[in-house]
Write a protein that holds these residues in place. Structure first.
Motif, PDB file in Angstrom:
ATOM      1  N   ASP A  65      83.892   7.750   5.941  1.00 50.61           N
ATOM      2  CA  ASP A  65      83.694   8.089   7.354  1.00 50.61           C
ATOM      3  C   ASP A  65      83.436   6.852   8.211  1.00 50.61           C
ATOM      4  O   ASP A  65      83.349   6.952   9.436  1.00 50.61           O
ATOM      5  N   GLY A  66      83.261   5.696   7.553  1.00 47.65           N
ATOM      6  CA  GLY A  66      83.009   4.453   8.284  1.00 47.65           C
ATOM      7  C   GLY A  66      81.576   4.293   8.761  1.00 47.65           C
ATOM      8  O   GLY A  66      81.314   3.570   9.720  1.00 47.65           O
ATOM      9  N   ILE A  67      80.638   4.996   8.108  1.00 45.97           N
ATOM     10  CA  ILE A  67      79.231   4.894   8.502  1.00 45.97           C
ATOM     11  C   ILE A  67      78.361   4.569   7.294  1.00 45.97           C
ATOM     12  O   ILE A  67      78.783   4.708   6.151  1.00 45.97           O
ATOM     13  N   HIS A  68      77.161   4.132   7.579  1.00 38.72           N
ATOM     14  CA  HIS A  68      76.134   3.977   6.551  1.00 38.72           C
ATOM     15  C   HIS A  68      74.784   4.081   7.225  1.00 38.72           C
ATOM     16  O   HIS A  68      74.696   4.188   8.452  1.00 38.72           O
ATOM     17  N   THR A  69      73.725   4.103   6.447  1.00 39.42           N
ATOM     18  CA  THR A  69      72.382   4.198   7.023  1.00 39.42           C
ATOM     19  C   THR A  69      71.584   2.943   6.684  1.00 39.42           C
ATOM     20  O   THR A  69      71.830   2.293   5.669  1.00 39.42           O
ATOM     21  N   VAL A  70      70.656   2.621   7.567  1.00 41.92           N
ATOM     22  CA  VAL A  70      69.723   1.518   7.336  1.00 41.92           C
ATOM     23  C   VAL A  70      68.322   2.024   7.663  1.00 41.92           C
ATOM     24  O   VAL A  70      68.147   2.881   8.530  1.00 41.92           O
ATOM     25  N   VAL A  71      67.336   1.491   6.960  1.00 46.33           N
ATOM     26  CA  VAL A  71      65.955   1.867   7.211  1.00 46.33           C
ATOM     27  C   VAL A  71      65.428   1.047   8.384  1.00 46.33           C
ATOM     28  O   VAL A  71      65.489  -0.180   8.375  1.00 46.33           O
ATOM     29  N   ALA A  72      64.908   1.741   9.392  1.00 51.24           N
ATOM     30  CA  ALA A  72      64.329   1.074  10.557  1.00 51.24           C
ATOM     31  C   ALA A  72      62.813   0.988  10.455  1.00 51.24           C
ATOM     32  O   ALA A  72      62.197   0.065  10.973  1.00 51.24           O
ATOM     33  N   LYS A  73      62.208   1.956   9.779  1.00 54.22           N
ATOM     34  CA  LYS A  73      60.754   1.987   9.644  1.00 54.22           C
ATOM     35  C   LYS A  73      60.378   2.815   8.427  1.00 54.22           C
ATOM     36  O   LYS A  73      61.008   3.835   8.156  1.00 54.22           O
ATOM     37  N   SER A  74      59.343   2.365   7.723  1.00 55.60           N
ATOM     38  CA  SER A  74      58.879   3.088   6.547  1.00 55.60           C
ATOM     39  C   SER A  74      57.380   2.879   6.383  1.00 55.60           C
ATOM     40  O   SER A  74      56.898   1.751   6.473  1.00 55.60           O
ATOM     41  N   THR A  75      56.655   3.966   6.159  1.00 53.80           N
ATOM     42  CA  THR A  75      55.219   3.872   5.903  1.00 53.80           C
ATOM     43  C   THR A  75      54.865   4.736   4.695  1.00 53.80           C
ATOM     44  O   THR A  75      55.487   5.772   4.461  1.00 53.80           O
ATOM     45  N   ILE A  76      53.876   4.283   3.941  1.00 51.90           N
ATOM     46  CA  ILE A  76      53.422   5.012   2.751  1.00 51.90           C
ATOM     47  C   ILE A  76      51.934   5.293   2.879  1.00 51.90           C
ATOM     48  O   ILE A  76      51.152   4.406   3.238  1.00 51.90           O
ATOM     49  N   GLU A  77      51.562   6.524   2.585  1.00 52.84           N
ATOM     50  CA  GLU A  77      50.162   6.924   2.499  1.00 52.84           C
ATOM     51  C   GLU A  77      49.850   7.110   1.010  1.00 52.84           C
ATOM     52  O   GLU A  77      50.507   7.898   0.329  1.00 52.84           O
ATOM     53  N   TYR A  78      48.836   6.398   0.527  1.00 49.47           N
ATOM     54  CA  TYR A  78      48.419   6.483  -0.875  1.00 49.47           C
ATOM     55  C   TYR A  78      47.240   7.440  -0.954  1.00 49.47           C
ATOM     56  O   TYR A  78      46.188   7.187  -0.371  1.00 49.47           O
TER      57      TYR A  78
END
Length: 161
Positions: A65-78
């Protein structure tokens, strides 16, 4: 103890999708005896790579389809320690879907007790592979995302939306 996957939508797709199963080995643990934070990121990342294939629109289809994804923000709660020998499950669901990005939650639970160990919230942006600019989420992908919506109120396994 198997976790309840959550709400089943009209298309048979469940809000939470299992994207990873693993075990914490001694080499994943730090000097305090619990899994080091670097490994949570590792396992959540591995699980995130699976969500598109689990939904039926994997990276090969996105590439076509000519697309892909990239991560812009990520947070983890432990929330609870993972120790050597613990078996865990990661499930992924979507909080929201915008025009060019989506936000998904991943929950890591103990495979034997269903205790919630950690939660990751990630914003992924869709990109046009040729122009390297953000792109609208394709309609078919949007439908798949909307079929797997979850809520922060639904983080504990066994709860139903």
């Amino acid at each position: 103890m198997a976790s309840d996957a959550g709400n089943v939508n009209g298309d048979g797709m469940s809000g939470w999708q299992q994207t990873y199963r693993g075990v914490a080995f001694p080499w994943h643990c730090d000097h305090f005896g619990h899994m080091n934070v670097r490994w949570y990121s590792h396992f959540f990342d591995d699980a995130a790579f699976q969500i598109w294939t689990v939904l039926g629109h994997g990276f090969k289809k996105m590439e076509d389809d000519g697309i892909h994804t990239v991560v812009a923000k990520s947070t983890i709660e432990y929330l609870r320690e993972v120790r050597a020998g613990d078996l865990f499950v990661i499930e992924t669901g979507f909080l929201k879907c915008g025009t060019k990005s989506c936000t998904h939650l991943q929950r890591m639970t103990n495979a034997d007790t269903d205790e919630l160990h950690a939660v990751q919230e990630t914003v992924e942006v869709f990109f046009d592979a040729a122009t390297r600019r953000s792109a609208e989420i394709p309609a078919i992908v949007r439908l798949l995302i909307e079929g797997c919506t979850v809520s922060r109120d639904d983080l504990q396994p066994g709860t139903v939306l």
